[in-house]
Design a protein around this motif. Structure first.
Motif, PDB file in Angstrom:
ATOM      1  N   UNK A   1      18.375 -27.166  -4.862  1.00 59.78           N
ATOM      2  CA  UNK A   1      19.621 -26.590  -5.362  1.00 59.78           C
ATOM      3  C   UNK A   1      19.593 -25.068  -5.349  1.00 59.78           C
ATOM      4  N   UNK A   2      20.765 -24.494  -5.237  1.00 62.65           N
ATOM      5  CA  UNK A   2      20.896 -23.052  -5.263  1.00 62.65           C
ATOM      6  C   UNK A   2      20.393 -22.491  -6.587  1.00 62.65           C
ATOM      7  N   UNK A   3      19.548 -21.469  -6.501  1.00 62.40           N
ATOM      8  CA  UNK A   3      19.045 -20.806  -7.701  1.00 62.40           C
ATOM      9  C   UNK A   3      17.834 -21.433  -8.344  1.00 62.40           C
ATOM     10  N   UNK A   4      17.328 -22.544  -7.790  1.00 63.57           N
ATOM     11  CA  UNK A   4      16.165 -23.218  -8.380  1.00 63.57           C
ATOM     12  C   UNK A   4      14.928 -22.314  -8.455  1.00 63.57           C
ATOM     13  N   UNK A   5      14.844 -21.331  -7.556  1.00 65.40           N
ATOM     14  CA  UNK A   5      13.642 -20.496  -7.444  1.00 65.40           C
ATOM     15  C   UNK A   5      13.869 -19.078  -7.957  1.00 65.40           C
TER      16      UNK A   5
ATOM     17  N   UNK B   1       3.479 -25.383  -4.341  1.00 61.47           N
ATOM     18  CA  UNK B   1       3.095 -25.155  -5.734  1.00 61.47           C
ATOM     19  C   UNK B   1       3.432 -23.704  -6.078  1.00 61.47           C
ATOM     20  N   UNK B   2       4.203 -23.547  -7.122  1.00 61.71           N
ATOM     21  CA  UNK B   2       4.711 -22.220  -7.455  1.00 61.71           C
ATOM     22  C   UNK B   2       4.504 -21.897  -8.928  1.00 61.71           C
ATOM     23  N   UNK B   3       4.392 -20.601  -9.195  1.00 63.19           N
ATOM     24  CA  UNK B   3       4.246 -20.118 -10.561  1.00 63.19           C
ATOM     25  C   UNK B   3       5.489 -19.335 -10.938  1.00 63.19           C
ATOM     26  N   UNK B   4       6.014 -19.621 -12.114  1.00 59.39           N
ATOM     27  CA  UNK B   4       7.205 -18.946 -12.622  1.00 59.39           C
ATOM     28  C   UNK B   4       6.817 -17.690 -13.420  1.00 59.39           C
ATOM     29  N   UNK B   5       7.796 -16.886 -13.738  1.00 60.63           N
ATOM     30  CA  UNK B   5       7.552 -15.671 -14.510  1.00 60.63           C
ATOM     31  C   UNK B   5       6.871 -15.955 -15.844  1.00 60.63           C
ATOM     32  N   UNK B   6       7.159 -17.124 -16.430  1.00 58.39           N
ATOM     33  CA  UNK B   6       6.559 -17.461 -17.726  1.00 58.39           C
ATOM     34  C   UNK B   6       5.178 -18.080 -17.581  1.00 58.39           C
ATOM     35  N   UNK B   7       4.633 -18.151 -16.329  1.00 56.73           N
ATOM     36  CA  UNK B   7       3.298 -18.686 -16.123  1.00 56.73           C
ATOM     37  C   UNK B   7       3.229 -20.183 -15.946  1.00 56.73           C
ATOM     38  N   UNK B   8       4.355 -20.862 -15.819  1.00 57.61           N
ATOM     39  CA  UNK B   8       4.353 -22.316 -15.633  1.00 57.61           C
ATOM     40  C   UNK B   8       4.197 -22.660 -14.155  1.00 57.61           C
ATOM     41  N   UNK B   9       3.471 -23.766 -13.889  1.00 55.16           N
ATOM     42  CA  UNK B   9       3.216 -24.220 -12.523  1.00 55.16           C
ATOM     43  C   UNK B   9       4.138 -25.391 -12.188  1.00 55.16           C
TER      44      UNK B   9
ATOM     45  N   UNK C   1      12.768 -31.562  -4.597  1.00 56.98           N
ATOM     46  CA  UNK C   1      12.577 -32.138  -5.933  1.00 56.98           C
ATOM     47  C   UNK C   1      11.312 -31.558  -6.554  1.00 56.98           C
ATOM     48  N   UNK C   2      11.393 -31.107  -7.788  1.00 59.11           N
ATOM     49  CA  UNK C   2      10.244 -30.436  -8.401  1.00 59.11           C
ATOM     50  C   UNK C   2       9.953 -30.987  -9.795  1.00 59.11           C
ATOM     51  N   UNK C   3       8.726 -30.736 -10.229  1.00 58.04           N
ATOM     52  CA  UNK C   3       8.309 -31.100 -11.585  1.00 58.04           C
ATOM     53  C   UNK C   3       7.254 -30.122 -12.071  1.00 58.04           C
ATOM     54  N   UNK C   4       7.219 -29.896 -13.360  1.00 58.40           N
ATOM     55  CA  UNK C   4       6.231 -29.005 -13.955  1.00 58.40           C
ATOM     56  C   UNK C   4       4.874 -29.681 -13.985  1.00 58.40           C
ATOM     57  N   UNK C   5       3.839 -28.915 -13.675  1.00 54.15           N
ATOM     58  CA  UNK C   5       2.461 -29.411 -13.704  1.00 54.15           C
ATOM     59  C   UNK C   5       1.724 -28.732 -14.854  1.00 54.15           C
ATOM     60  N   UNK C   6       1.209 -29.520 -15.767  1.00 58.81           N
ATOM     61  CA  UNK C   6       0.495 -28.948 -16.897  1.00 58.81           C
ATOM     62  C   UNK C   6       1.428 -28.355 -17.937  1.00 58.81           C
ATOM     63  N   UNK C   7       0.855 -27.589 -18.854  1.00 61.03           N
ATOM     64  CA  UNK C   7       1.632 -27.017 -19.946  1.00 61.03           C
ATOM     65  C   UNK C   7       2.368 -25.757 -19.508  1.00 61.03           C
ATOM     66  N   UNK C   8       3.484 -25.504 -20.164  1.00 64.04           N
ATOM     67  CA  UNK C   8       4.264 -24.305 -19.908  1.00 64.04           C
ATOM     68  C   UNK C   8       3.414 -23.063 -20.160  1.00 64.04           C
ATOM     69  N   UNK C   9       3.439 -22.127 -19.214  1.00 61.10           N
ATOM     70  CA  UNK C   9       2.723 -20.863 -19.393  1.00 61.10           C
ATOM     71  C   UNK C   9       1.237 -20.908 -19.115  1.00 61.10           C
ATOM     72  N   UNK C  10       0.720 -22.018 -18.588  1.00 63.00           N
ATOM     73  CA  UNK C  10      -0.728 -22.151 -18.367  1.00 63.00           C
ATOM     74  C   UNK C  10      -1.279 -21.133 -17.367  1.00 63.00           C
TER      75      UNK C  10
END
Length: 260
Positions: free
Chosen positions: A30-34, A48-56, A64-73
């Protein structure tokens, strides 16, 4: 020596995808997902990508995406590399290996051993890294390491990739490939051909690169290059990664891909 960071290079000059249909670019997901993604690598057919808040996050080829591990890891991750089914990171100067399937991680080697690392790639089941003083090191998966070549031999390297059993570097605007087995290197292509290159990523037998003016090129193992699309096609892209013969880019927070 400047830190080798594809995201930073691209963010500084900017690239954009225009005339998407004409150049066979395809939106993924989707538009804006990244929009908040800061780092990305390819592993086993997934991104596999890392967000600004440190989430993988793990993303498949459909977007289709899903978070891996805890937020901010991964909020302290400075370098991100994929190798042998694991995500390898340098965080606060230490090396870690994360199994994305189980979302478990382990420290590899001693604390702080990687504090001077500027760039890192994987090749044949080992990690190769360049220190701030231009020295190349080889690290096994158990954390044991050794210096490769002489001290400071890669001082002028501004980009580092691995492909086809070789390390590929851009030094003073010229492309080189280095054989770890024989510790020999050779110039690829003409001297100075890469002086305007600001980003480079390898996949299979292709080096994808982007110039200062936003033009995309692909180069084979012999150094033969061809322009992909029109001159200056890219201007708002902040991340690039290659996987399974496709080039993926993030533009204005949206993921696209092309075979060129």
């Amino acid at each position: 020596m400047k830190r080798i960071n594809v995201s930073l290079f691209l963010a500084l000059i900017g690239f954009s995808i225009q005339q998407v249909n004409a150049q066979a670019w395809e939106q993924v997901g989707k538009k804006g997902d990244w929009a908040t993604t800061v780092e990305v690598v390819a592993l086993n057919g997934h991104l596999y990508s890392i967000e600004k808040d440190g989430s993988l996050f793990e993303t498949d080829e459909d977007g289709t995406y899903e978070q891996i591990g805890k937020k901010g890891s991964f909020d302290n991750a400075e370098i991100l590399v994929a190798m042998d089914g694991a995500i390898w990171t340098v965080e606060d100067g230490s090396l870690y290996s994360t199994n994305p399937a189980s979302a478990t991680w382990r420290q590899v080697g001693q604390t702080g051993e990687w504090k001077n690392t500027e760039a890192m790639v994987s090749l044949n089941g080992k990690l190769y890294s360049i220190e701030t003083n231009g020295t190349l090191y080889e690290t096994a998966k158990d954390g044991s390491w050794k210096q490769i070549g002489g001290k400071g031999e890669f001082t002028d390297a501004t980009m580092l990739e691995s492909m086809g059993g070789f390390l590929w570097t851009v030094e003073n605007g010229t492309l080189y490939k280095t054989s770890i087995r024989s510790m020999s290197w050779e110039q690829v292509g003409k001297k100075g051909e890469w002086e305007n290159t600001v980003a480079m990523v390898a996949d299979q037998s292709t080096l994808w690169s982007v110039e200062k003016n936003g033009t995309l090129f692909r180069t084979d193992v012999n150094g033969d290059s061809e322009q992909v699309g029109k001159k200056g096609l890219l201007s708002d892209v902040t991340l690039i990664v290659a996987m399974n013969g496709m080039l993926y880019v993030v533009e204005n927070g949206t993921l696209y891909r092309t075979k060129g």
